[in-house]
Design an enzyme around this catalytic site. Structure first.
Site, PDB file in Angstrom:
ATOM      1  CD  GLU A 247     -37.653 -51.975 -65.323  1.00  0.00           C
ATOM      2  OE1 GLU A 247     -36.512 -51.434 -65.297  1.00  0.00           O
ATOM      3  OE2 GLU A 247     -38.969 -52.889 -65.251  1.00  0.00           O
TER       4      GLU A 247
ATOM      5  CG  ASP B  70     -38.056 -33.704 -63.805  1.00  0.00           C
ATOM      6  OD1 ASP B  70     -37.950 -33.803 -62.759  1.00  0.00           O
ATOM      7  OD2 ASP B  70     -38.610 -32.916 -65.342  1.00  0.00           O
ATOM      8  CD  GLU B  71     -36.213 -28.892 -58.578  1.00  0.00           C
ATOM      9  OE1 GLU B  71     -36.735 -28.674 -57.437  1.00  0.00           O
ATOM     10  OE2 GLU B  71     -35.518 -28.178 -59.396  1.00  0.00           O
ATOM     11  N   GLY B  72     -39.901 -33.523 -60.020  1.00  0.00           N
ATOM     12  CA  GLY B  72     -41.020 -34.112 -60.197  1.00  0.00           C
ATOM     13  C   GLY B  72     -40.656 -35.775 -60.327  1.00  0.00           C
ATOM     14  CB  VAL B  73     -42.698 -38.786 -58.644  1.00  0.00           C
ATOM     15  CG1 VAL B  73     -42.667 -39.800 -58.698  1.00  0.00           C
ATOM     16  CG2 VAL B  73     -42.244 -38.110 -56.878  1.00  0.00           C
ATOM     17  CG  ASP B  74     -41.472 -41.822 -61.883  1.00  0.00           C
ATOM     18  OD1 ASP B  74     -40.258 -41.826 -61.787  1.00  0.00           O
ATOM     19  OD2 ASP B  74     -42.000 -42.170 -61.086  1.00  0.00           O
TER      20      ASP B  74
ATOM     21  NE  ARG C 167     -35.291 -41.961 -49.926  1.00  0.00           N
ATOM     22  CZ  ARG C 167     -36.053 -41.637 -48.141  1.00  0.00           C
ATOM     23  NH1 ARG C 167     -36.781 -42.995 -48.304  1.00  0.00           N
ATOM     24  NH2 ARG C 167     -35.741 -40.493 -47.994  1.00  0.00           N
TER      25      ARG C 167
ATOM     26  CG  ASN D 183     -32.870 -52.173 -64.600  1.00  0.00           C
ATOM     27  OD1 ASN D 183     -33.214 -52.237 -65.614  1.00  0.00           O
ATOM     28  ND2 ASN D 183     -33.942 -52.431 -63.600  1.00  0.00           N
TER      29      ASN D 183
ATOM     30  CG  HIS E 294     -41.371 -45.222 -63.772  1.00  0.00           C
ATOM     31  ND1 HIS E 294     -41.303 -45.389 -62.734  1.00  0.00           N
ATOM     32  CD2 HIS E 294     -42.795 -45.238 -63.925  1.00  0.00           C
ATOM     33  CE1 HIS E 294     -42.880 -45.146 -62.235  1.00  0.00           C
ATOM     34  NE2 HIS E 294     -43.701 -45.028 -63.161  1.00  0.00           N
TER      35      HIS E 294
HETATM   36  C1  GAR Z   1     -36.955 -52.111 -62.205  1.00  0.00           C
HETATM   37  O1  GAR Z   1     -38.381 -52.347 -62.260  1.00  0.00           O
HETATM   38  C2  GAR Z   1     -37.454 -50.405 -62.035  1.00  0.00           C
HETATM   39  O2  GAR Z   1     -37.722 -49.930 -63.300  1.00  0.00           O
HETATM   40  C3  GAR Z   1     -38.530 -50.075 -60.772  1.00  0.00           C
HETATM   41  O3  GAR Z   1     -37.745 -50.998 -60.160  1.00  0.00           O
HETATM   42  C4  GAR Z   1     -37.153 -52.408 -60.408  1.00  0.00           C
HETATM   43  C5  GAR Z   1     -35.646 -52.980 -60.237  1.00  0.00           C
HETATM   44  O4  GAR Z   1     -35.140 -53.734 -60.276  1.00  0.00           O
HETATM   45  N1  GAR Z   1     -37.847 -49.387 -59.998  1.00  0.00           N
HETATM   46  C6  GAR Z   1     -39.040 -48.219 -60.285  1.00  0.00           C
HETATM   47  O5  GAR Z   1     -39.945 -48.574 -60.057  1.00  0.00           O
HETATM   48  C7  GAR Z   1     -38.829 -46.029 -59.687  1.00  0.00           C
HETATM   49  N2  GAR Z   1     -39.679 -45.215 -60.066  1.00  0.00           N
HETATM   50  P1  GAR Z   1     -33.130 -54.224 -60.286  1.00  0.00           P
HETATM   51  O6  GAR Z   1     -33.248 -53.602 -58.883  1.00  0.00           O
HETATM   52  O7  GAR Z   1     -33.552 -55.754 -60.780  1.00  0.00           O
HETATM   53  O8  GAR Z   1     -33.137 -53.061 -61.163  1.00  0.00           O
END
Ligand code: GAR
Length: 219
Positions: free
Chosen positions: A175, A142-146, A92, A15, A110
């Site tokens: 993404e 925000d303070e929650g998870v996703d 994190r 990403n 996400h």
């Molecule tokens: C991606 O799929 C991103 O959406 C996910 O980790 C991957 C990172 O890929 N993130 C999460 O799961 C956060 N909850 P990348 O390092 O190749 O961008």
């Protein structure tokens, strides 16, 4: 004015690469001031270095609490005059310390259609559940998870023979389209937030009657 971005990573950084490419192609008027990883030696750091972007490694294990770790993140982000914090595969949970320092200025991506499947291993969860569509979400943290206000979502079909890997790759391709788009809109000052709702101003038109089905409807 060029928006200064700080990107937080933990892994491969595909990403991050998509954001770098869009900036270099002139599609987003922004500059990545720093890439910070909580894990040393990850490929995301290599990608940043290849593009002459500043990198920092802060190991979360060196801190007593999540708050202390976030205080260090804030210190570094501020030292680079970062205006928007972009979490790109940053695995994190962040705290109020980071959120208060950058109110409505922390984005996350996400790999699921939130609010379905927050947390980890979500592509497998989607497969196991038997959903017909999966996807990805860019939202303000925000303070929650996703759980913060949703900026943009992309959807992909789930195929009968999908594995965790094939579905993850299909989602990842989307993404790489929606994260740069969200950052572009932000950099243009077009993102307005009202409670949980995010509006694009002026709005981008979507065909009102458009829809997708899986399997396709042929009657
Ligand atoms: C991606 O799929 C991103 O959406 C996910 O980790 C991957 C990172 O890929 N993130 C999460 O799961 C956060 N909850 P990348 O390092 O190749 O961008």
């Amino acid at each position: 004015m060029t928006l200064k971005i700080g990107v937080l990573v933990s892994g491969s950084g595909s990403n991050l690469q998509a954001i770098i490419d869009n900036i270099e192609e002139g599609k987003i008027k922004a500059e990545i001031a720093v890439v910070i990883s909580n894990v040393s030696g990850v490929y995301a750091l290599e990608r940043a270095k290849r593009h002459n972007i500043n990198t920092e490694v802060i190991n979360h294990r060196d801190f007593k609490s999540r708050e202390d770790f976030d205080r260090k993140l804030v210190e570094i982000l501020k030292s680079y005059n970062v205006e928007l914090v972009v979490m790109a595969g940053f695995l994190r949970v962040i705290t109020k310390v980071l959120l208060d320092a950058f109110p409505m200025r922390v984005m996350n991506i996400h790999p699921a259609l939130l609010p379905a499947f927050p947390g980890l291993h979500v592509q497998k969860q989607a497969l196991d559940y038997g959903v017909k569509f999966a996807g990805c979400t860019v939202h303000f943290a925000d303070e929650g998870v996703d759980s913060g206000p949703i900026i943009i979502q992309g959807i992909v079909p789930v195929l009968d023979n999908d594995t965790d890997e094939t579905l993850s790759q299909r989602i990842l391709k989307v993404e790489h389209r929606i994260y740069p788009m969200a950052i572009k809109l932000y950099s243009e000052g077009r993102i307005k937030v009202s409670g949980r709702k995010v509006y694009i101003d002026p709005p981008l038109k979507i065909e009102e009657g458009s829809f997708l089905t899986n399997p396709p409807v042929d009657i």
